[in-house]
Design an enzyme around this catalytic site. Structure first.
Site, PDB file in Angstrom:
ATOM      1  N   LYS A 186     -13.133  -5.023  10.738  1.00 47.80           N
ATOM      2  CA  LYS A 186     -13.740  -3.962   9.915  1.00 47.80           C
ATOM      3  C   LYS A 186     -15.171  -3.692  10.379  1.00 47.80           C
ATOM      4  O   LYS A 186     -15.606  -2.541  10.461  1.00 47.80           O
ATOM      5  CB  LYS A 186     -13.717  -4.363   8.443  1.00 47.80           C
ATOM      6  CG  LYS A 186     -12.304  -4.376   7.866  1.00 47.80           C
ATOM      7  CD  LYS A 186     -12.262  -5.044   6.510  1.00 47.80           C
ATOM      8  CE  LYS A 186     -10.855  -5.105   5.953  1.00 47.80           C
ATOM      9  NZ  LYS A 186     -10.710  -6.062   4.852  1.00 47.80           N
TER      10      LYS A 186
ATOM     11  N   VAL B  27       0.835  -1.208   0.000  1.00 41.17           N
ATOM     12  CA  VAL B  27       0.000   0.000   0.000  1.00 41.17           C
ATOM     13  C   VAL B  27       0.872   1.260   0.000  1.00 41.17           C
ATOM     14  O   VAL B  27       0.592   2.232  -0.716  1.00 41.17           O
ATOM     15  CB  VAL B  27      -0.980  -0.004   1.205  1.00 41.17           C
ATOM     16  CG1 VAL B  27      -1.817   1.267   1.222  1.00 41.17           C
ATOM     17  CG2 VAL B  27      -1.893  -1.234   1.150  1.00 41.17           C
TER      18      VAL B  27
ATOM     19  N   ARG C 276      11.665  -1.523   7.366  1.00 41.88           N
ATOM     20  CA  ARG C 276      12.473  -2.351   8.263  1.00 41.88           C
ATOM     21  C   ARG C 276      13.799  -2.709   7.585  1.00 41.88           C
ATOM     22  O   ARG C 276      14.847  -2.667   8.188  1.00 41.88           O
ATOM     23  CB  ARG C 276      11.687  -3.615   8.615  1.00 41.88           C
ATOM     24  CG  ARG C 276      12.078  -4.164   9.972  1.00 41.88           C
ATOM     25  CD  ARG C 276      11.226  -5.357  10.364  1.00 41.88           C
ATOM     26  NE  ARG C 276       9.807  -5.055  10.297  1.00 41.88           N
ATOM     27  CZ  ARG C 276       8.869  -5.977  10.057  1.00 41.88           C
ATOM     28  NH1 ARG C 276       9.189  -7.217   9.833  1.00 41.88           N
ATOM     29  NH2 ARG C 276       7.598  -5.641  10.020  1.00 41.88           N
TER      30      ARG C 276
ATOM     31  N   GLU D  62      -9.923   6.001   6.605  1.00 38.99           N
ATOM     32  CA  GLU D  62     -10.750   5.545   5.480  1.00 38.99           C
ATOM     33  C   GLU D  62     -10.254   4.220   4.898  1.00 38.99           C
ATOM     34  O   GLU D  62     -11.030   3.362   4.490  1.00 38.99           O
ATOM     35  CB  GLU D  62     -10.751   6.631   4.386  1.00 38.99           C
ATOM     36  CG  GLU D  62     -11.664   6.335   3.231  1.00 38.99           C
ATOM     37  CD  GLU D  62     -13.134   6.258   3.640  1.00 38.99           C
ATOM     38  OE1 GLU D  62     -13.716   7.281   3.963  1.00 38.99           O
ATOM     39  OE2 GLU D  62     -13.674   5.134   3.652  1.00 38.99           O
TER      40      GLU D  62
ATOM     41  N   GLY E 198     -11.197  -1.064   1.476  1.00 38.75           N
ATOM     42  CA  GLY E 198     -10.194  -0.640   0.481  1.00 38.75           C
ATOM     43  C   GLY E 198     -10.484   0.758  -0.042  1.00 38.75           C
ATOM     44  O   GLY E 198     -10.486   1.732   0.704  1.00 38.75           O
TER      45      GLY E 198
HETATM   46  N1  HSE Z   1      -6.732  -8.895   3.591  1.00 40.14           N
HETATM   47  C1  HSE Z   1      -7.695  -7.880   3.394  1.00 40.14           C
HETATM   48  C2  HSE Z   1      -8.762  -8.423   2.462  1.00 40.14           C
HETATM   49  C3  HSE Z   1      -7.039  -6.654   2.796  1.00 40.14           C
HETATM   50  O1  HSE Z   1      -8.567  -9.461   1.869  1.00 40.14           O
HETATM   51  O2  HSE Z   1      -9.820  -7.818   2.340  1.00 40.14           O
HETATM   52  C4  HSE Z   1      -7.806  -5.393   2.964  1.00 40.14           C
HETATM   53  O3  HSE Z   1      -8.103  -5.095   4.270  1.00 40.14           O
END
Ligand code: HSE
Length: 480
Positions: A206, A16, A47, A130, A135
């Site tokens: 979420k 991202v 890292r 957000e 996504g």
């Molecule tokens: N691993 C998460 C998904 C990525 O597959 O939706 C986005 O949060």
């Protein structure tokens, strides 16, 4: 329009982070024209710089997070490393400097959201998130601004791209779960630890954030009943298909309907598996007093993430691959569907950059300060136990094809007041175990569990039986 350059620090240069770098470079002129802002990446904290040498040859790569966060030229800190430990420490450090934070970190916010929001307010700054849900879909913005005039009654979403890719491939290609997972990982959708995705926990994190905003109640991950996709078998996908359904991992938050005697009484009589519908005002008022005595509200929530049979005509049935979709039911708006790419580099980066703009313009900090909808400003959600849920069910039993089996099964269901809606059995050789698929009318979850236990203890049944919930488009919310 006055123009301004905004210094930012990116914590994390992975998938991202690279997307954010790309958008800020490629769309620099578009963003400047539209917003009057240019973003200067002052530090990219990683890292292992060797891993990023080629990709970010021209960028200020560093391993020193403290220096990056503390740099006076950095106005906004973007946290994209994920996880709860280091990310939490770095976010706290930024906040204590009064610097706003943009983050995609649903795990951290689902666990410590209220605390971090309180800290941010204390230091007169803000957290924008957000990219943490859905996504690229601007669902946080919609819930906190666009739908502010609505009492939200339900939120039903496909919010994990990895699980949706897996289920889509199993359905369309007839793949096993293991093969579908491998392909989803190759495509780069899964979290570093895919168990977060397939166990349903990512979706629950979420849902905790979305439900907190939608219902103005503090929801944490542990409030949510969670079942993942890791036990879904091709047989159930096929039977569901024959019955006119597709299996989706749904995240569901819904208010128990106000004045619904059945549910309200069910919630008051929490130990009863078969609450009788309440029909009189007198009994309603005693229910209200007992709820108040328990310190509960009249509009408790059901919160759950689980594989669900969704009818093929339901708009959510069409949501495939890494797409996410969130159905929101508002009292004024009715049904709205938020649909788009729920995972992946550029969609998530799109949400991060949107937050950067809102933070830099001051709109997010103002909303953060003024709106009393974030988990620091609300009370803990009143969550109903899953046993009180009313749902339709799909059951697959492995039954020996001998006389009397169906009578025993239907007797167990009937005893718990569970009414059958459809039954499906193939012809087989007598005496063999055959799959028997049953769908039910609305039934109480506690009763369903009790009946399943009884069925699985029958000598003619090979346990464990499969039990999945069926959702019918909740037309009762918000009107048709
Ligand atoms: N691993 C998460 C998904 C990525 O597959 O939706 C986005 O949060």
């Amino acid at each position: 329009m006055p123009e301004r350059a905004v210094g930012i620090a990116l914590l994390g240069g992975g998938v991202v982070g690279s997307g954010v770098i790309k958008i800020l470079a490629d769309q620099r002129e578009l963003l400047r024209r539209r917003t009057g802002l240019t973003f200067d990446i002052r530090h990219v904290v990683v890292r292992d710089p060797k891993k990023h040498a080629e990709l970010h040859a021209s960028l200020p790569i560093t391993t020193d997070a403290a220096k990056a966060i503390d740099d006076p030229k950095v106005e906004i800190v973007v946290e994209l490393i994920g996880g709860t430990t280091t990310a939490g420490e770095w976010i706290e450090r930024a906040i204590k400097h009064g610097k706003p934070v943009v983050t995609a970190n649903k795990s951290l916010l689902a666990a410590r959201g209220a605390e971090l929001f309180t800290l941010a307010k204390k230091h007169n700054t803000a957290i924008a998130f957000e990219a943490s849900c859905g996504g690229g879909i601007p669902i946080i913005d919609a819930l906190s601004k666009g739908l502010i005039a609505n009492r939200i009654d339900a939120l039903v979403g496909i919010v994990n791209g990895t699980c949706n890719v897996i289920l889509t491939r199993m359905t369309r290609n007839g793949w096993s779960y293991a093969k579908a997972l491998e392909e989803a990982q190759k495509a780069g959708f899964a979290e570093a630890d895919p168990s977060l995705d397939v166990s349903g926990r990512d979706a629950a994190q979420k849902l905790a954030l979305l439900a907190s905003l939608a219902f103005n109640a503090r929801v944490v991950e542990s409030d949510i009943h969670v079942e993942g996709v890791d036990k879904i078998q091709p047989a159930d996908i096929n039977f569901a298909g024959e019955l006119g359904y597709v299996i989706k991992l749904l995240a569901i938050a819904e208010r128990a309907p106000q004045g619904s005697g059945f549910r309200v009484q069910g919630s008051a009589a929490r130990n009863s598996l078969n609450p009788e519908p309440s029909s009189s005002l007198t009994s309603m008022s005693s229910v209200v007093s007992s709820l108040r005595a328990e310190g509960r509200t009249l509009n408790p929530l059901y919160l759950r993430v689980h594989p669900t049979l969704v009818h093929k005509d339901d708009v959510l049935a069409e949501v495939s691959g890494s797409f996410n979709a969130i159905s929101v039911y508002g009292h004024a708006l009715g049904h709205a569907l938020f649909y788009g790419r729920g995972a992946g580099q550029m969609p998530t980066a799109s949400a991060v950059v949107a937050d950067l703009v809102s933070v830099a313009l001051g709109t997010t900090p103002l909303a953060f300060k003024q709106l009393q909808i974030f988990p620091d400003a609300t009370s803990p959600a009143d969550v109903l136990p899953i046993e009180e849920l009313q749902s339709r069910y799909y059951i697959r039993l492995m039954a020996r094809d001998v006389p009397g089996v169906m009578a025993e099964v239907t007797e167990a269901l009937g005893r718990d007041k569970i009414s059958l809606s459809a039954v499906l059995q193939r012809e087989s050789d007598e005496g063999q175990y055959v799959p028997v698929v049953i769908t039910t009318h609305m039934a109480n979850e506690g009763a369903m569990r009790q009946a399943l236990k009884a069925i699985d203890s029958l000598k003619t049944i090979q346990p464990p039986s499969v039990c999945l919930r069926i959702i019918d488009q909740p037309r009762e919310f918000g009107g048709g």
